[in-house]
Design a protein around this motif. Structure first.
Motif: not given
Length: 565
Positions: A334-349, A228-240
């Motif tokens: 492996r995942i395929r997508a036409r666009t990728v949204v980086i929404a991976s946020g931050a790691r606790y310091r 499958a080729v997704h229109d959008v793959a979003i990495v991170g399920a936070g608010p953004a």
């Protein structure tokens, strides 16, 4: 009052004739006749449909991994089975069998159910509310589900319980040192090193499972099509990420969201968010994330949790349509997508303390959920940090503990914390504020756990020790960008840079990275405002930019096809 009593009419509504007729238009198969006692769906069944009951009754029950079973309700003509799992085709958390007089019911599978809640607005509202409330009811009180057997305070057990709780899955904790716990351990022939146990609702026993193994047992993780080729793959399920998923899916784009842990990101661990627009009495981060998750499911977004993205595989743009980017998962897929949204946020310091890792999850925590609050009930604790997340945690924990020592590096809270939190903390009688102070050492060992902490006054260098078994660290976060490799540009602090201008005058893609078709939103983006509302706004804004990008790519592809025809 239990939810099942106070909102029973909303949890288990009876549809009128017109509503039943509307619902029947979304059936995924013909009516099924079941004799008394015949099973329509069982705990753990994947892709179990919602059943619209036309005649007779269905007895719905819940069951835990030890075989204990309790009735939930009996549903009759005009009612429908299921809870929020059915919206995504995930494993059923309940079981249903035909009542004494049998039943006749119509199946509505996940795809048709989503079509119903979107296409039939008024009926869809009734159905969505019922599905959500039923999941809440399953989590409430003595709800049965997965059984966790272990020693309270054990880091692995705390992490597992937190994973299930934050993802909205009912679970029951049994102390391995209790009579019931010892009986289970002896009966299963379990060694101490095998704890904690997770006994899934289908009876499968897992020894010291990780999040991914637990999710597989519960049927949480979907099967992904590698072709499958997704229109959008979003990495991170936070608010953004969740906001981007809701807006993209609602506008007809095929969306896949991946997160290695849970919905909500860091905001999901907030006990109460009081400055988010539209919630004057506040809302917990988990409740806010849960609502966004349900919205994303409603519009057809695929949420894959917990799946960790190991690396972004950026495609080169040859100028002939949108390139297909790849995501390499830790599991090997492996995942395929036409666009990728980086929404991976931050790691606790993590502060530079030599033995910190020894106590993580066993005395040292980076968030304050009800799981951690129960562990430190009535004790003396310390919380390190002076930002809003720290303030929310203080307000949540203080009423539950004997004394809370709030330790900050600065001269006061005003410079780093919202005024309403500063005022609220000042009114808490058991909070002791230590300014210009920092944590420098932790004391204890693997057997005893955390027993004390050492602090240093920054102005004088003097140190002092305090007996403590629980320390909460809210000292900021670093961008979660290691998985990006050299694919996109980062600033000196490791945040993703954005602001690539489109070649056409008057067009800007301010959330796009230096790689075409790859975007960054939320806390991971350089220059972002570290607030939930700002993250949600960027999640909405990025979808408009994705539409522009895909439309331009499609135009180029059509022009190429015309030229070669």
């Amino acid at each position: 009052m239990p939810l099942a009593d106070s909102r029973h009419h909303q949890m288990f509504p009876v549809l009128d004739a017109a509503q039943v007729a509307t619902a029947r238009r979304f059936a995924s198969g013909p009516p099924r006749r079941c004799d008394a006692g015949e099973i329509l769906f069982d705990v753990g069944d994947c892709d179990a449909p919602v059943w619209l009951i036309l005649e007779g009754a269905v007895d719905v029950v819940r069951r835990d991994g030890l075989g204990h079973e309790k009735p939930i309700t009996t549903q009759g003509a005009g009612q429908f089975t299921g809870e929020i799992s059915q919206l995504a085709g995930r494993a059923s958390l309940a079981a249903g069998h035909a009542g004494e007089s049998g039943c006749t019911a119509i199946p509505i599978d996940a795809a048709h159910l989503r079509a119903l809640v979107v296409g039939a607005a008024e009926l869809g509202e009734v159905v969505m509310r019922a599905l959500i409330l039923r999941r809440v009811g399953l989590i409430e009180g003595d709800a049965l589900g997965s059984v966790l057997v272990g020693l309270p305070g054990d880091a692995h057990l705390t992490g597992l319980q937190g994973f299930l709780t934050r993802n909205g899955y009912p679970n029951t904790l049994i102390d391995a040192d209790s009579e019931e716990g010892r009986e289970i351990v002896e009966r299963l022939g379990i060694q101490p090193g095998d704890l904690p146990l997770m006994i899934c609702s289908n009876g499968e026993v897992l020894k010291r499972p990780g999040n991914a193994e637990a999710a597989t047992c519960l049927g949480m993780t979907p099967e992904l099509d590698p072709e499958a080729v997704h229109d959008v793959a979003i990495v991170g399920a936070g608010p953004a990420g969740l906001a981007a998923a809701v807006y993209a899916a609602s506008e007809g784009l095929s969306v896949l969201v991946l997160d290695q842990r849970a919905i909500g990101g860091q905001a999901g661990a907030s006990a109460r968010i009081e400055n988010y627009l539209g919630f004057p009495t506040g809302i917990s981060g988990q409740a806010l994330a849960g609502r966004a998750y349900n919205q994303a499911l409603k519009f057809g977004a695929e949420l894959a949790i917990p799946l960790e993205v190991e690396r972004l595989l950026c495609a080169d743009d040859a100028g002939e349509g949108a390139p297909v980017h790849g995501l390499q998962l830790r599991s090997g897929e492996r995942i395929r997508a036409r666009t990728v949204v980086i929404a991976s946020g931050a790691r606790y310091r993590r502060p530079d303390i030599g033995n910190l890792e020894l106590f993580e999850g066993a005395g040292v925590s980076y968030w304050a959920s009800p799981v951690e609050a129960r562990l430190c009930e009535g004790e003396e604790i310390a919380l390190i940090g002076g930002g809003n997340s720290a303030g929310q945690a203080v307000v949540f924990l203080a009423p539950r503990v004997k004394t809370l020592h709030l330790v900050i590096r600065g001269a006061g809270l005003d410079a780093s914390m919202s005024r309403y939190l500063v005022d609220r903390i000042a009114a808490l009688p058991n909070v002791v504020l230590h300014t210009r102070t920092e944590l420098v050492a932790l004391e204890g060992d693997a057997e005893r756990g955390l027993v004390g902490a050492v602090y240093r006054e920054r102005d004088t260098g003097d140190t002092h020790r305090c007996d403590l078994r629980h320390v909460f660290l809210f000292v900021g976060a670093d961008p979660n960008t290691a998985w990006l490799g050299d694919c996109v540009a980062l600033d000196a602090a490791g945040f993703v840079t954005t602001g690539l201008d489109d070649a056409r005058p008057g067009r800007t893609t301010s959330l796009q990275t230096d790689r075409a078709g790859v975007y960054a939103i939320g806390d991971v983006r350089a220059g972002s405002v570290k607030r939930v509302a700002a993250a949600v706004g960027e999640g909405a804004a990025v979808v408009a930019q994705i539409h522009q990008y895909l439309a331009a790519a499609d135009d180029r592809a059509r022009a190429r096809d015309t030229a070669t025809a």
